[in-house]
Design an enzyme around this catalytic site. Structure first.
Site, PDB file in Angstrom:
ATOM      1  N   HIS A 268       0.819  -1.219   0.000  1.00  0.00           N
ATOM      2  CA  HIS A 268       0.000   0.000   0.000  1.00  0.00           C
ATOM      3  C   HIS A 268       0.859   1.278   0.000  1.00  0.00           C
ATOM      4  O   HIS A 268       0.819   2.059  -0.944  1.00  0.00           O
ATOM      5  CB  HIS A 268      -0.896   0.007   1.235  1.00  0.00           C
ATOM      6  CG  HIS A 268      -1.819  -1.178   1.339  1.00  0.00           C
ATOM      7  ND1 HIS A 268      -2.842  -1.433   0.457  1.00  0.00           N
ATOM      8  CD2 HIS A 268      -1.853  -2.187   2.244  1.00  0.00           C
ATOM      9  CE1 HIS A 268      -3.482  -2.535   0.810  1.00  0.00           C
ATOM     10  NE2 HIS A 268      -2.898  -3.018   1.885  1.00  0.00           N
ATOM     11  N   ASP A 269       1.621   1.508   1.059  1.00  0.00           N
ATOM     12  CA  ASP A 269       2.386   2.761   1.178  1.00  0.00           C
ATOM     13  C   ASP A 269       3.503   2.876   0.138  1.00  0.00           C
ATOM     14  O   ASP A 269       3.691   3.965  -0.439  1.00  0.00           O
ATOM     15  CB  ASP A 269       2.969   2.888   2.592  1.00  0.00           C
ATOM     16  CG  ASP A 269       1.875   3.077   3.646  1.00  0.00           C
ATOM     17  OD1 ASP A 269       2.171   2.896   4.839  1.00  0.00           O
ATOM     18  OD2 ASP A 269       0.732   3.395   3.273  1.00  0.00           O
TER      19      ASP A 269
END
Ligand code: RIB
Ligand code: CA
Length: 308
Positions: free
Chosen positions: A238-239
């Site tokens: 995600h990040d």
């Protein structure tokens, strides 16, 4: 092209840690500072982890401490995913570094003034620090060029069936951020669930042999196991995907959109409300990142990790 001046606002967090590894090697970014918020784990732990990570990476940038919880609500966390220490039990080096004696929101404003409208924020945790900054400094919106977030989704959730964790943790802060008047590029689950790295690809990173590459592999194993129990083989980055988008969006697909956040629903709070269709009548306050070239993403991760 001149590197983009950015502040990373984060809640380390396993995937935040991977995003740090990539950010340090991204020539497109001039990372000025790290700003920390409560999220995956408490502010004490996310701050400790951020300091330990910049020590581990021998990264000479300041760390600012922000909000210990949401603007209005009770704090929730994701310790079940990231471990109670937020780092899946992987030890970070002890450090003598300390946080700056300026809060995150004051620091964001000071850097925004200094960079005269060129500053961008990469927010990969709950958006409480940004909301605090916008509430305290009414002139801040015209001083920030762009906000790239990991958060939200047009369809599914992960903290609830309606909401992605970073938005779910502080829906009011997220809506304040989307409505502040700064374009928000939403790297939500629509894209990040496709930013999947397989166990074999994680092994390939470890085989690069640097301490950073081995850390990359080891720190994600807890989440790989967690995702395995959900039937997903590997880990959704995600990040790291949001970080790469902020640096170079050429392997992504983003569409202009009107985006708001549900804050009143007892069940649906934290849902980012946008569907790239019926939002046509809404003010286009941002972009929804819907797609990623996964193979190109993995290749870019390999290229960056080989630099260690
Ligand atoms: O939903 C994923 C997001 O929530 C990531 O930023 C992860 O670190 C957590 O903060
Ligand atoms: Ca995060």
């Amino acid at each position: 092209m001149k590197p983009i001046p950015v502040i990373i606002d984060c809640d380390p967090g396993v995937d935040d840690a991977i995003a740090f590894l990539l950010a340090k090697q991204l020539p497109e970014l001039n990372v000025l500072a790290i700003s920390v918020v409560a999220g995956n784990v408490s502010l004490e732990r996310t701050t400790y982890n951020a300091l330990g990570l910049v020590e581990f990476l021998n990264w000479d940038i300041p760390v600012y401490r922000g909000a210990s919880g949401p603007v209005f609500r009770k704090r929730v966390d994701a310790a079940d995913v990231h471990g109670s220490d937020g780092m899946a039990g992987i030890d970070l080096p002890h450090t003598r570094r300390v946080v700056q004696d300026v809060t995150s929101w004051d620091a964001i404003y000071q850097y925004a003034l200094e960079w005269k409208g060129k500053l961008e924020i990469i927010a990969i945790g709950p958006l409480t620090n940004l909301a605090m900054a916008f509430m305290k400094y009414p002139d801040l919106p015209k001083l920030i060029k762009r906000i790239v977030i990991m958060g939200g989704s047009t369809l599914l959730g992960n903290a609830s069936p309606a909401a992605e964790f970073n938005i779910y943790a502080d829906p009011e802060a997220a809506d304040i951020t989307f409505c502040a008047g700064v374009p928000v590029h939403m790297c939500g689950l629509d894209m990040t669930m496709k930013a999947l790295m397989t166990p074999e690809e994680l092994d390939s990173v470890a085989e690069m042999g640097s301490k950073e590459a081995v850390f990359f592999h080891d720190v994600v194993q807890g989440i790989v196991e967690f995702m395995g129990r959900l039937g997903i083989i590997g880990i959704n980055m995600h990040d790291p995907a949001a970080m790469l988008y902020a640096a170079d969006d050429s392997i992504f697909k983003a569409y202009p959109a009107g985006i708001r956040v549900e804050t009143k629903g007892a069940i649906t709070h934290g849902k980012t409300v946008t569907d790239l269709f019926s939002d046509a009548k809404w003010q286009k306050n941002g972009f929804v990142v819907m797609d990623i070239d996964r193979d190109a993403f993995v290749e870019r991760v390999f290229e960056l990790m080989r630099k260690y």
